[in-house]
Design a protein around this motif. Sequence first.
Motif, PDB file in Angstrom:
ATOM      1  N   UNK A  36       0.812  -1.221   0.000  1.00  0.00           N
ATOM      2  CA  UNK A  36       0.000   0.000   0.000  1.00  0.00           C
ATOM      3  C   UNK A  36       0.846   1.272   0.000  1.00  0.00           C
ATOM      4  N   UNK A  37       2.154   1.112   0.217  1.00  0.00           N
ATOM      5  CA  UNK A  37       3.065   2.259   0.324  1.00  0.00           C
ATOM      6  C   UNK A  37       2.618   3.202   1.447  1.00  0.00           C
ATOM      7  N   UNK A  38       2.288   2.585   2.587  1.00  0.00           N
ATOM      8  CA  UNK A  38       1.827   3.310   3.769  1.00  0.00           C
ATOM      9  C   UNK A  38       2.679   2.845   4.945  1.00  0.00           C
ATOM     10  N   UNK A  39       3.032   3.765   5.814  1.00  0.00           N
ATOM     11  CA  UNK A  39       3.838   3.411   6.986  1.00  0.00           C
ATOM     12  C   UNK A  39       3.049   2.488   7.923  1.00  0.00           C
ATOM     13  N   UNK A  40       3.774   1.592   8.559  1.00  0.00           N
ATOM     14  CA  UNK A  40       3.164   0.673   9.524  1.00  0.00           C
ATOM     15  C   UNK A  40       2.448   1.446  10.637  1.00  0.00           C
ATOM     16  N   UNK A  41       3.046   2.537  11.085  1.00  0.00           N
ATOM     17  CA  UNK A  41       2.425   3.349  12.144  1.00  0.00           C
ATOM     18  C   UNK A  41       1.104   3.953  11.665  1.00  0.00           C
TER      19      UNK A  41
END
Length: 100
Positions: A36-41
């Motif tokens: 998703x190209x989204x940070x884990x946080x």
Amino acid sequence: MTKLTSAQQALHQGLITLLNPKKINQVSIKELTQTSNVARSTFYAYYDNIDNLLEEIENTFIEKLNTLDQSIRDPATNNFTYFYEVLSYVKKIAICFQLY
């Protein structure tokens, strides 16, 4: 309808993409956030786990169908158009989850 952030939309699409070849219990949060190209946080800012995300995706689909359903109550709505839109939407969902 519920307004989703761009990160939530990316996570929705990422999970749908990963569910094409895999089962839900085979998808890791690391893999999902990379896809998703989204940070884990960012994932954890919105969801406790992948099941919560899947539930939101399902609820979003239901909300969309309910919105389409409301249009049939409008006497000006062409019933053929209504059914075409509903069936097109259901087909889109089915393709996402490889049900079609």
